[in-house]
Design a protein around this motif. Structure first.
Motif, PDB file in Angstrom:
ATOM      1  N   CYS A  54       0.844  -1.192   0.000  1.00 25.72           N
ATOM      2  CA  CYS A  54       0.000   0.000   0.000  1.00 25.72           C
ATOM      3  C   CYS A  54       0.880   1.243   0.000  1.00 25.72           C
ATOM      4  CB  CYS A  54      -0.907  -0.007   1.229  1.00 25.72           C
ATOM      5  SG  CYS A  54      -1.972   1.435   1.337  1.00 25.72           S
ATOM      6  N   LEU A  55       0.958   1.898  -1.144  1.00 25.97           N
ATOM      7  CA  LEU A  55       1.820   3.078  -1.248  1.00 25.97           C
ATOM      8  C   LEU A  55       1.213   4.270  -0.537  1.00 25.97           C
ATOM      9  CD1 LEU A  55       3.115   2.917  -4.920  1.00 25.97           C
ATOM     10  CD2 LEU A  55       4.392   2.492  -2.814  1.00 25.97           C
ATOM     11  N   CYS A  56      -0.092   4.390  -0.576  1.00 24.60           N
ATOM     12  CA  CYS A  56      -0.743   5.542   0.070  1.00 24.60           C
ATOM     13  C   CYS A  56      -0.393   5.603   1.544  1.00 24.60           C
ATOM     14  CB  CYS A  56      -2.258   5.458  -0.073  1.00 24.60           C
ATOM     15  SG  CYS A  56      -2.828   5.665  -1.761  1.00 24.60           S
TER      16      CYS A  56
ATOM     17  N   ALA B 279      -5.567   0.078   2.120  1.00 25.19           N
ATOM     18  CA  ALA B 279      -6.719   0.222   1.233  1.00 25.19           C
ATOM     19  C   ALA B 279      -7.744   1.235   1.733  1.00 25.19           C
ATOM     20  CB  ALA B 279      -7.402  -1.130   0.990  1.00 25.19           C
ATOM     21  N   SER B 280      -7.280   2.174   2.534  1.00 25.54           N
ATOM     22  CA  SER B 280      -8.233   3.172   3.037  1.00 25.54           C
ATOM     23  C   SER B 280      -8.226   4.437   2.177  1.00 25.54           C
ATOM     24  CB  SER B 280      -7.910   3.529   4.488  1.00 25.54           C
ATOM     25  OG  SER B 280      -6.625   4.109   4.576  1.00 25.54           O
ATOM     26  N   GLN B 281      -7.313   4.490   1.182  1.00 25.06           N
ATOM     27  CA  GLN B 281      -7.309   5.679   0.318  1.00 25.06           C
ATOM     28  C   GLN B 281      -7.699   5.328  -1.115  1.00 25.06           C
ATOM     29  OE1 GLN B 281      -4.231   8.526   0.943  1.00 25.06           O
ATOM     30  NE2 GLN B 281      -4.293   8.278   3.154  1.00 25.06           N
ATOM     31  N   CYS B 282      -6.714   5.084  -1.991  1.00 24.11           N
ATOM     32  CA  CYS B 282      -7.105   4.848  -3.391  1.00 24.11           C
ATOM     33  C   CYS B 282      -7.717   3.466  -3.598  1.00 24.11           C
ATOM     34  CB  CYS B 282      -5.910   5.031  -4.314  1.00 24.11           C
ATOM     35  SG  CYS B 282      -4.721   3.685  -4.231  1.00 24.11           S
ATOM     36  N   GLY B 283      -7.356   2.506  -2.736  1.00 20.42           N
ATOM     37  CA  GLY B 283      -7.922   1.167  -2.831  1.00 20.42           C
ATOM     38  C   GLY B 283      -7.250   0.258  -3.848  1.00 20.42           C
ATOM     39  N   LYS B 284      -6.238   0.770  -4.543  1.00 19.35           N
ATOM     40  CA  LYS B 284      -5.574  -0.045  -5.580  1.00 19.35           C
ATOM     41  C   LYS B 284      -4.849  -1.250  -4.989  1.00 19.35           C
ATOM     42  CE  LYS B 284      -4.752   3.428  -9.103  1.00 19.35           C
ATOM     43  NZ  LYS B 284      -3.826   4.525  -9.344  1.00 19.35           N
ATOM     44  N   CYS B 285      -4.499  -1.164  -3.734  1.00 19.02           N
ATOM     45  CA  CYS B 285      -3.715  -2.221  -3.109  1.00 19.02           C
ATOM     46  C   CYS B 285      -4.591  -3.360  -2.589  1.00 19.02           C
ATOM     47  CB  CYS B 285      -2.930  -1.638  -1.939  1.00 19.02           C
ATOM     48  SG  CYS B 285      -4.010  -0.818  -0.751  1.00 19.02           S
TER      49      CYS B 285
END
Ligand code: FES
Length: 56
Positions: free
Chosen positions: A4-6, A35-41
């Motif tokens: 998760c990069l975010c 996964a609490s921001q962009c969700g891509k992860c």
């Protein structure tokens, strides 16, 4: 490796969280913010949870 990069969360941190009882993406989100921001992860994070479960 970052999952998760975010939130800057690595697979190692996710494995540790699973060892400590996190059993779902929802748990991880609550504990680590994965996964609490962009969700891509989300997909990859689920994969790490699955792997960590079968290893332990
Ligand atoms: Fe995890 Fe964006 S990379 S929420």
């Amino acid at each position: 490796m970052y999952v998760c990069l975010c939130k800057g969360i690595t697979d190692g941190q996710i494995r540790e969280a699973v060892d400590q009882g996190c059993d779902s993406l929802r748990d991880l989100r609550r504990e680590l913010g994965v996964a609490s921001q962009c969700g891509k992860c989300a997909r990859q994070a689920r994969g790490v949870i699955r792997e960590a479960r079968t290893e332990s």
